[in-house]
Scaffold this motif. Structure first.
Motif, short mmCIF file in Angstrom:
data_model
loop_
_atom_site.label_atom_id
_atom_site.label_comp_id
_atom_site.label_asym_id
_atom_site.label_seq_id
_atom_site.Cartn_x
_atom_site.Cartn_y
_atom_site.Cartn_z
N ALA A 29 -43.62 -40.50 12.23
CA ALA A 29 -42.41 -39.53 12.16
C ALA A 29 -41.84 -39.22 13.46
CB ALA A 29 -42.88 -38.19 11.58
N THR A 30 -42.62 -39.60 14.68
CA THR A 30 -42.24 -39.41 16.20
C THR A 30 -41.51 -40.62 16.47
OG1 THR A 30 -44.04 -40.25 17.12
CG2 THR A 30 -43.86 -38.05 16.30
N LEU A 31 -41.25 -41.79 16.03
CA LEU A 31 -40.80 -43.20 16.32
C LEU A 31 -39.31 -43.01 16.71
CD1 LEU A 31 -42.46 -45.87 14.30
CD2 LEU A 31 -43.29 -45.20 16.63
N HIS A 32 -38.70 -42.29 16.00
CA HIS A 32 -37.14 -42.04 15.91
C HIS A 32 -36.78 -41.07 17.11
CE1 HIS A 32 -37.78 -39.43 12.86
NE2 HIS A 32 -36.67 -38.75 13.19
N LEU A 33 -37.69 -40.15 17.45
CA LEU A 33 -37.23 -38.99 18.24
C LEU A 33 -36.62 -39.41 19.49
CD1 LEU A 33 -40.24 -36.75 17.52
CD2 LEU A 33 -38.26 -36.79 16.17
N THR A 34 -35.72 -38.39 20.06
CA THR A 34 -35.19 -38.67 21.42
C THR A 34 -36.10 -38.20 22.16
OG1 THR A 34 -34.22 -36.21 21.51
CG2 THR A 34 -33.04 -37.93 20.32
N TYR A 93 -36.70 -29.64 12.11
CA TYR A 93 -35.43 -29.08 12.63
C TYR A 93 -35.68 -27.54 12.92
CZ TYR A 93 -30.65 -27.50 12.90
OH TYR A 93 -29.54 -26.58 13.05
N LEU A 94 -36.49 -26.92 12.05
CA LEU A 94 -36.99 -25.52 12.09
C LEU A 94 -37.65 -25.20 13.35
CD1 LEU A 94 -37.74 -24.57 8.56
CD2 LEU A 94 -35.73 -23.86 9.66
N ALA A 95 -38.51 -26.21 13.51
CA ALA A 95 -39.29 -26.00 14.83
C ALA A 95 -38.54 -26.08 16.04
CB ALA A 95 -40.60 -26.81 14.87
N ASP A 96 -37.57 -26.93 15.96
CA ASP A 96 -36.70 -27.17 17.11
C ASP A 96 -36.05 -25.77 17.55
OD1 ASP A 96 -37.21 -29.73 17.97
OD2 ASP A 96 -35.68 -30.68 16.47
N LYS A 97 -35.55 -24.99 16.38
CA LYS A 97 -34.97 -23.70 16.70
C LYS A 97 -35.88 -22.76 16.95
CE LYS A 97 -30.90 -25.70 15.69
NZ LYS A 97 -30.01 -25.84 16.93
N HIS A 98 -37.20 -22.92 17.17
CA HIS A 98 -38.24 -21.81 17.70
C HIS A 98 -38.59 -21.10 16.22
CE1 HIS A 98 -38.06 -22.67 22.05
NE2 HIS A 98 -36.94 -23.18 21.93
N LEU A 99 -38.52 -21.65 15.04
CA LEU A 99 -38.87 -20.80 13.88
C LEU A 99 -40.20 -20.99 13.51
CD1 LEU A 99 -35.23 -21.27 12.01
CD2 LEU A 99 -36.23 -19.10 13.57
N GLY A 100 -41.07 -21.88 14.13
CA GLY A 100 -42.20 -21.97 13.80
C GLY A 100 -42.83 -23.22 14.28
N ILE A 101 -44.14 -23.79 13.98
CA ILE A 101 -44.92 -24.90 14.42
C ILE A 101 -45.02 -25.72 13.35
CG2 ILE A 101 -46.96 -25.84 15.26
CD1 ILE A 101 -47.25 -23.01 16.89
N LEU A 110 -39.25 -35.48 21.87
CA LEU A 110 -40.73 -35.98 22.50
C LEU A 110 -41.41 -35.03 23.38
CD1 LEU A 110 -40.13 -39.92 22.89
CD2 LEU A 110 -41.38 -38.80 21.09
N LYS A 111 -40.64 -34.41 23.97
CA LYS A 111 -41.36 -33.23 24.83
C LYS A 111 -41.94 -32.20 24.00
CE LYS A 111 -38.14 -33.88 28.68
NZ LYS A 111 -36.85 -33.13 29.27
N ASN A 112 -41.72 -32.13 22.61
CA ASN A 112 -42.24 -31.27 21.75
C ASN A 112 -43.46 -31.61 21.01
OD1 ASN A 112 -39.89 -29.71 22.46
ND2 ASN A 112 -38.81 -29.89 20.72
N TYR A 171 -45.93 -30.34 16.49
CA TYR A 171 -44.57 -30.57 16.84
C TYR A 171 -44.10 -28.95 17.19
CZ TYR A 171 -39.80 -31.69 17.40
OH TYR A 171 -38.42 -31.75 18.00
N THR A 172 -43.71 -28.74 18.32
CA THR A 172 -43.22 -27.33 18.62
C THR A 172 -42.72 -27.25 20.07
OG1 THR A 172 -43.73 -24.96 18.90
CG2 THR A 172 -45.60 -26.75 19.26
#
Length: 305
Positions: free
Chosen positions: A242-247, A227-235, A251-253, A168-169
């Motif tokens: 854990a991906t079932l509820h993603l928007t 959440y940290l990965a969403d903010k480009h703070l890591g992978i 999901l593009k990440n 996830y990144t």
């Protein structure tokens, strides 16, 4: 001597405190203390050393508590035989679930299980693997939902599903399917020590070399890492559920691993002398029925952790 007194012994041993044991047994402290004292008088010895805090068993008490646990196990086995003969599915089932499974798996089957088996009281605790195995040993849990330990001949497992790992990144990669070497370990966000998912990732990514990142962040929550990965703070690496509820945007990440894909084996685990077999069977059936179709697929090229 009666069964209730033996149950009180185990409660005091578990909580190491008479008031907390009484609360857990839904009786007053004087009642529980009196029953334990009567048993001690009947036996002619002290089971607990009350002069120490927390309260702890005496040497003789340790042996008696082990035997009391075995006696109560046989009582439960007796009741289970009767329930099975009557085709009755009910009673209490105490389950421990590891944190990297609980928030994603439980919502899939809890409601349907409760609706189908209204006479079953399902008590669920979210615990790390080490705690679940310890509580199974002590009879404080009936079943665990986890990645089963290897070569433990004291447990019995019912395999539920294999769950793939995903990256996830927001970072872009030149290829569609990744391998472990594509992940910069200095950018990797991990769960804290004690979580088996952390150990599996470290093994897969072969994190033996010194990590030189300026900020090393570990968390007890996969959601924090995401959440940290969403903010480009890591992978980070997530279990597939854990991906079932993603928007759609999140999901593009999600990036998939190339075959053989790393997966973890998820099972129901009990002790080999466990008695509530029918309850565990219906729990297993209900979980499997409510899994996403992707989790039910049989894949041949896998690296299983």
């Amino acid at each position: 001597m009666n069964i209730q007194q033996l149950e009180y012994l185990l409660a005091v041993d578990q909580h190491r405190h008479f008031a907390r044991a009484a609360e857990a047994c839904h009786v007053t402290q004087p009642t529980l203390s009196m029953m334990v004292q009567k048993l001690e008088e009947e036996l002619g010895l002290k089971v607990f050393d009350r002069s120490r805090q927390p309260v702890c068993p005496t040497d003789a008490g340790e042996s008696l508590i082990i035997q009391a646990r075995q006696i109560l196990l046989e009582v439960k086995r007796f009741e289970e035989i009767a329930s099975t003969a009557n085709n009755y599915i009910g009673g209490e089932l105490r389950a421990g679930v590891i944190p990297t499974i609980a928030p994603y798996l439980l919502p899939l089957f809890i409601q349907s299980f409760v609706d189908k088996y209204p006479d079953v009281k399902l008590k669920i605790s979210e615990l790390i693997t080490e705690q679940i195995l310890l509580k199974l040993d002590k009879g404080e849990l009936d079943v665990g939902i986890l990645v089963p330990p290897e070569n433990d001949k004291t447990i019995k497992e019912i395999h539920l599903y294999n769950e793939a790992f995903v990256v996830y990144t927001p970072r872009e990669f030149e290829k569609e399917y990744l391998i472990a070497e594509d992940i910069d370990v200095n950018e990797l966000l991990l769960l804290e020590e004690g979580h088996c998912f952390r150990s599996q990732i470290m093994k897969f990514c072969e994190l033996r070399k010194q990590i030189t990142n300026k900020v090393e962040y570990t968390s007890g929550s996969l959601e924090t890492l995401r959440y940290l990965a969403d903010k480009h703070l890591g992978i980070t690496i997530l279990p597939e559920l854990a991906t079932l509820h993603l928007t759609d945007e999140q999901l593009k990440n999600v990036k998939q691993f190339a075959e053989p894909k790393p997966v973890r084996k998820i099972s129901l685990v009990t002790k080999r002398d466990f008695v509530k077999k029918r309850l565990v069977e219906v729990l297993s059936e209900e979980i499997k029925v409510n899994l996403p179709e992707k989790s039910k697929e049989v894949k041949e090229k896998l690296i299983v952790f």
